[in-house]
Structures are given as structure tokens and as C-alpha cells.
Design a protein around this motif. Sequence first.
Motif, PDB file in Angstrom:
ATOM      1  N   ASP A  88       0.834  -1.195   0.000  1.00 35.96           N
ATOM      2  CA  ASP A  88       0.000   0.000   0.000  1.00 35.96           C
ATOM      3  C   ASP A  88       0.876   1.255   0.000  1.00 35.96           C
ATOM      4  N   GLY A  89       0.522   2.206  -0.841  1.00 37.96           N
ATOM      5  CA  GLY A  89       1.265   3.455  -0.899  1.00 37.96           C
ATOM      6  C   GLY A  89       2.398   3.471  -1.907  1.00 37.96           C
ATOM      7  N   HIS A  90       2.627   2.341  -2.555  1.00 35.28           N
ATOM      8  CA  HIS A  90       3.671   2.273  -3.582  1.00 35.28           C
ATOM      9  C   HIS A  90       2.983   2.177  -4.937  1.00 35.28           C
ATOM     10  N   ASP A  91       3.520   2.862  -5.893  1.00 42.19           N
ATOM     11  CA  ASP A  91       2.915   2.932  -7.219  1.00 42.19           C
ATOM     12  C   ASP A  91       3.315   1.721  -8.055  1.00 42.19           C
ATOM     13  N   LEU A  92       2.771   0.570  -7.691  1.00 43.78           N
ATOM     14  CA  LEU A  92       3.074  -0.671  -8.408  1.00 43.78           C
ATOM     15  C   LEU A  92       1.848  -1.130  -9.172  1.00 43.78           C
ATOM     16  N   THR A  93       1.954  -1.108 -10.492  1.00 49.52           N
ATOM     17  CA  THR A  93       0.857  -1.575 -11.326  1.00 49.52           C
ATOM     18  C   THR A  93       1.384  -2.628 -12.292  1.00 49.52           C
ATOM     19  N   VAL A  94       0.498  -3.491 -12.705  1.00 50.55           N
ATOM     20  CA  VAL A  94       0.859  -4.503 -13.694  1.00 50.55           C
ATOM     21  C   VAL A  94       1.351  -3.817 -14.961  1.00 50.55           C
ATOM     22  N   GLU A  95       0.641  -2.780 -15.388  1.00 48.94           N
ATOM     23  CA  GLU A  95       1.004  -2.078 -16.616  1.00 48.94           C
ATOM     24  C   GLU A  95       2.392  -1.451 -16.504  1.00 48.94           C
ATOM     25  N   GLY A  96       2.660  -0.770 -15.400  1.00 47.60           N
ATOM     26  CA  GLY A  96       3.954  -0.122 -15.203  1.00 47.60           C
ATOM     27  C   GLY A  96       5.093  -1.120 -15.153  1.00 47.60           C
ATOM     28  N   LEU A  97       4.895  -2.202 -14.417  1.00 49.93           N
ATOM     29  CA  LEU A  97       5.934  -3.237 -14.320  1.00 49.93           C
ATOM     30  C   LEU A  97       6.163  -3.904 -15.671  1.00 49.93           C
ATOM     31  N   THR A  98       5.082  -4.214 -16.363  1.00 46.00           N
ATOM     32  CA  THR A  98       5.191  -4.857 -17.669  1.00 46.00           C
ATOM     33  C   THR A  98       5.980  -3.974 -18.632  1.00 46.00           C
ATOM     34  N   GLU A  99       5.697  -2.687 -18.607  1.00 49.19           N
ATOM     35  CA  GLU A  99       6.425  -1.740 -19.466  1.00 49.19           C
ATOM     36  C   GLU A  99       7.911  -1.705 -19.090  1.00 49.19           C
ATOM     37  N   ASP A 100       8.193  -1.640 -17.797  1.00 50.27           N
ATOM     38  CA  ASP A 100       9.593  -1.629 -17.338  1.00 50.27           C
ATOM     39  C   ASP A 100      10.320  -2.897 -17.769  1.00 50.27           C
ATOM     40  N   PHE A 101       9.689  -4.048 -17.570  1.00 55.08           N
ATOM     41  CA  PHE A 101      10.335  -5.319 -17.906  1.00 55.08           C
ATOM     42  C   PHE A 101      10.483  -5.495 -19.415  1.00 55.08           C
ATOM     43  N   GLU A 102       9.533  -4.984 -20.173  1.00 56.42           N
ATOM     44  CA  GLU A 102       9.623  -5.045 -21.638  1.00 56.42           C
ATOM     45  C   GLU A 102      10.816  -4.215 -22.114  1.00 56.42           C
ATOM     46  N   ARG A 103      11.023  -3.057 -21.502  1.00 52.15           N
ATOM     47  CA  ARG A 103      12.162  -2.205 -21.864  1.00 52.15           C
ATOM     48  C   ARG A 103      13.485  -2.939 -21.590  1.00 52.15           C
ATOM     49  N   VAL A 104      13.563  -3.609 -20.450  1.00 51.58           N
ATOM     50  CA  VAL A 104      14.770  -4.367 -20.108  1.00 51.58           C
ATOM     51  C   VAL A 104      14.970  -5.509 -21.102  1.00 51.58           C
ATOM     52  N   LYS A 105      13.883  -6.195 -21.449  1.00 53.69           N
ATOM     53  CA  LYS A 105      13.961  -7.303 -22.414  1.00 53.69           C
ATOM     54  C   LYS A 105      14.469  -6.806 -23.768  1.00 53.69           C
ATOM     55  N   ARG A 106      13.923  -5.678 -24.237  1.00 55.34           N
ATOM     56  CA  ARG A 106      14.350  -5.117 -25.531  1.00 55.34           C
ATOM     57  C   ARG A 106      15.816  -4.726 -25.518  1.00 55.34           C
ATOM     58  N   ARG A 107      16.339  -4.378 -24.359  1.00 52.57           N
ATOM     59  CA  ARG A 107      17.754  -3.994 -24.234  1.00 52.57           C
ATOM     60  C   ARG A 107      18.654  -5.209 -24.062  1.00 52.57           C
ATOM     61  N   GLY A 108      18.109  -6.380 -24.159  1.00 50.09           N
ATOM     62  CA  GLY A 108      18.921  -7.584 -23.997  1.00 50.09           C
ATOM     63  C   GLY A 108      19.269  -7.849 -22.539  1.00 50.09           C
ATOM     64  N   GLY A 109      18.445  -7.358 -21.627  1.00 49.59           N
ATOM     65  CA  GLY A 109      18.660  -7.605 -20.196  1.00 49.59           C
ATOM     66  C   GLY A 109      19.264  -6.432 -19.438  1.00 49.59           C
TER      67      GLY A 109
END
Length: 174
Positions: free
Chosen positions: A50-71
Amino acid sequence: MFERFTKTARDVVIGAQLEARTAGTGEIGSAELLVALIRGRDETASRLLDGHDLTVEGLTEDFERVKRRGGLTDEDAAALAAVGVDVENVVRSVEASFGKDALAPATRSKRHIPFSAEAKWTIAQSLREAVSRKDKHIGSEHLLLALLSRPTLAAQALEAKGVTYQAISERLAS
């Protein structure tokens, strides 16, 4: 060990496979476990996060960016930027020549997606977290602590939002 998992914790582990399939990754890692945990957020996880800005959409976007960068994580990209390397420019250039996700790891079979060594360690660590707290079950709180107990992609995402092992541990104790 799986029999000690609460229904919610079991759903997270099972949901991580769907997250990996949706993301097109070759294995289930800490990122998929975290997204499944956030997606299926139960009362305990909701209270702890509670109180932390954690969303599925935000995390998915962050992880997709890392994946596109090859990790490469945002932290890695910042370190490279400090020596004059623009990672996003490199990714755009490689993708222009070789196609989208050219730097992303190759995916495996669509039928079975295995757990990475990191995910297996996280699941085993959740048992250790429960045992150390003298809990008879393994719940989402134990999975969350396990995700935070080692520097992984999921831990970095959580810590970027101010979620730390110590803070979660303290909330559980109160």
C-alpha cells in the motif's frame, strides 16, 4: 513444498507461467513472479505494498524495456550513459537493422515454460522466509520477501518504488 503454499501464493506461481507466455519470454523469472503477485494481489500483499505505485502495466512496461535492451536494466543504462553510450539509441539502431526485439533473448517452446534458476531460488527462499518466521504456510508475503532478498530484476523494480526487504519485514512484524 507446494502443499504449504496458500491458494494465493500457488496462484502467483501458476500465474507466473501465464505472464511469461504473454511476455514471450523463454523462462519464468523474478519479473514474471512479481507481475503475477501484483496482478493477484491479495489482502496481505495489498497491505504490504500500500502506498507504492506498483501496477501490472507499469511493471510490464519496465520489464519489456529491459527485455528489448537484452537484459540491461535502467541502472545499467545509466552507467553506460555516464561513459557516453546511449543504450536506447543502440537498441533503436539494432532493431532498425535486425527487427523488433533483436536483442531480446530467444523464446523457447510455447508448450512448457521452465522456471529460471532465479525463480527456483525465489520459491525455495519463500520457504526459508516462512520457516524463519515460524509460519506454517507460505504466503504472498513470503514470496515478496524472497523477491526482495536478492538483487534481481524484480527486486530492482520494487526498490525503485521504495519497497525494501527491511520495510516489508518491519510491516509484517507490526
